[in-house]
Scaffold this motif. Structure first.
Motif, PDB file in Angstrom:
ATOM      1  N   THR A   1      45.380  39.044  52.402  1.00 21.33           N
ATOM      2  CA  THR A   1      45.320  38.765  53.836  1.00 21.33           C
ATOM      3  C   THR A   1      46.226  37.593  54.180  1.00 21.33           C
ATOM      4  OG1 THR A   1      43.866  38.126  55.667  1.00 21.33           O
ATOM      5  CG2 THR A   1      43.301  37.271  53.500  1.00 21.33           C
TER       6      THR A   1
ATOM      7  N   ALA B   1      42.228  46.026  63.821  1.00 22.64           N
ATOM      8  CA  ALA B   1      41.875  45.934  62.401  1.00 22.64           C
ATOM      9  C   ALA B   1      41.336  47.255  61.857  1.00 22.64           C
ATOM     10  CB  ALA B   1      40.839  44.830  62.200  1.00 22.64           C
TER      11      ALA B   1
ATOM     12  N   GLU C   1      37.577  43.963  55.364  1.00 23.63           N
ATOM     13  CA  GLU C   1      37.573  44.291  56.792  1.00 23.63           C
ATOM     14  C   GLU C   1      37.416  43.035  57.644  1.00 23.63           C
ATOM     15  OE1 GLU C   1      35.847  48.802  57.138  1.00 23.63           O
ATOM     16  OE2 GLU C   1      34.489  47.295  56.287  1.00 23.63           O
TER      17      GLU C   1
ATOM     18  N   ARG D   1      40.778  41.479  57.816  1.00 27.58           N
ATOM     19  CA  ARG D   1      41.695  42.149  58.750  1.00 27.58           C
ATOM     20  C   ARG D   1      41.413  41.740  60.190  1.00 27.58           C
ATOM     21  NH1 ARG D   1      40.919  47.059  55.880  1.00 27.58           N
ATOM     22  NH2 ARG D   1      39.914  48.028  57.686  1.00 27.58           N
TER      23      ARG D   1
ATOM     24  N   GLU E   1      42.821  38.355  60.680  1.00 32.39           N
ATOM     25  CA  GLU E   1      44.282  38.452  60.755  1.00 32.39           C
ATOM     26  C   GLU E   1      44.757  38.785  62.155  1.00 32.39           C
ATOM     27  OE1 GLU E   1      46.357  41.175  58.174  1.00 32.39           O
ATOM     28  OE2 GLU E   1      45.223  40.423  56.449  1.00 32.39           O
ATOM     29  N   HIS E   2      44.143  39.800  62.754  1.00 34.06           N
ATOM     30  CA  HIS E   2      44.611  40.267  64.059  1.00 34.06           C
ATOM     31  C   HIS E   2      44.313  39.257  65.152  1.00 34.06           C
ATOM     32  CE1 HIS E   2      46.211  44.166  62.985  1.00 34.06           C
ATOM     33  NE2 HIS E   2      45.209  44.301  62.141  1.00 34.06           N
TER      34      HIS E   2
END
Length: 320
Positions: A220, A263, A278, A281, A284-285
């Protein structure tokens, strides 16, 4: 001199009580102290932890030294972290008296484990501990984060905590400890420990949890802090959908939904169904969106600054 510890080097029930009486020690609930009084149990813990002759082991909360002595029988070195003043002062003498041939392989750090950022000697390869129940999870996570050299960990904790740490996504007890532990390691239940091997006997059952450091970290671009912020938000209101639970974290329900969709996670899902990957993610977004927004704001400020400079230059020209 033989380097093989004597058969009676470990502490039995009478030894523990005698030692405690000599020190004027009574186990305290405040620090979650329950001393192991069974030599077979500490040897079983060492076996289950797969401690090797080359291992440098760190132990948190050694107490009177029951597990410490069993670790010294096998490991290359043992460093114990003890917060209690009386216990910390007494432990080196106990090691020297009961296992003199291994005393030079033992180190003591008199400190709160949550404040430890460095250990003497070589980097630790294993963590083996009977963790005080009231601080078990934060201490475990702190040690895993602070000492990336820890390859294997075996902790004895309250049975319910063991269940939570080892729970898979979808389980009723899957939550913050499960996800955060899985950020660092593969986690599994490694056995149960009866109440009668402790003094005083606790009112709860105990369990062993084995953690094996991930060979590769979670892939990530988000930081651990960013990922853990999502995890905390998701489980703070675990009955709500992620769209609702993450609205505060994201700034709004719409922003939360956008991050979830980006995500690949359903906005109607709940935290207990997600893997650590998950959660990463999602972080991250949202992080990417924040950075883009900050970049846009910075460009806007630069443009405004440029426009203001142009205005001042024009005003100076007119005044001349």
């Amino acid at each position: 001199m033989s380097t093989t510890p004597t058969p009676d080097a470990l502490l039995g029930p009478a030894d523990v009580r005698e030692l405690a009486a000599a020190l004027g020690v009574r186990p305290t609930k405040q620090r979650g102290q329950n001393f192991v009084i069974d030599a077979n149990t500490v040897r079983r813990i060492v076996r289950t932890a797969e401690v090797r002759p080359e291992d440098v082991v760190v132990e948190v909360g050694p107490g009177l030294g029951s597990l410490t002595l069993a670790l010294l029988e096998v490991a290359d070195r043992v460093t114990a972290v003890e917060i209690d003043d009386v216990l910390a002062a007494a432990l080196p003498a106990t090691i020297a008296a009961r296992m003199p041939e291994r005393a030079d392989r033992f180190s003591l750090v008199h400190s709160d484990a949550m404040r430890v950022t460095a250990l003497p000697g070589p980097a630790p390869t294993a963590l083996v501990a009977n963790l005080p129940y009231n601080v078990a999870v934060p201490v475990l996570l702190h040690m895993l984060d602070t000492f990336p050299s820890l390859e294997r960990t075996l902790v004895m904790v309250q049975s319910e905590v063991a269940d939570r740490l080892a729970a898979p996504p979808g389980s009723k007890v899957y939550g913050v400890p499960s996800v955060k532990a899985n950020w660092y390691a593969d986690v599994k239940r490694a056995g149960a420990i009866g109440r009668t091997v402790f003094w005083p006997a606790p009112n709860v059952d105990s369990g062993l949890v084995a953690l094996t450091r991930r060979t590769e970290p979670v892939k990530t671009s988000a930081t651990r802090t960013e990922v853990f912020a999502v995890v905390d938000a998701a489980f703070a209101q675990r009955r709500k959908t992620l769209r609702a639970a993450l609205s505060g974290w994201a700034g709004s329900a719409a922003a939360a939904e956008a991050a979830l969709v980006a995500a690949g996670v359903s906005p109607q899902a709940r935290g207990e169904s997600l893997t650590v990957e998950e959660f990463a993610r999602i972080a991250e977004h949202r992080t990417a969106e924040h950075r883009a927004a900050e970049h846009g704001t910075a460009e806007h400020r630069t443009a405004e600054h440029g426009t203001a400079e142009q205005h001042r230059a024009a005003e100076q020209k007119e005044s001349r």
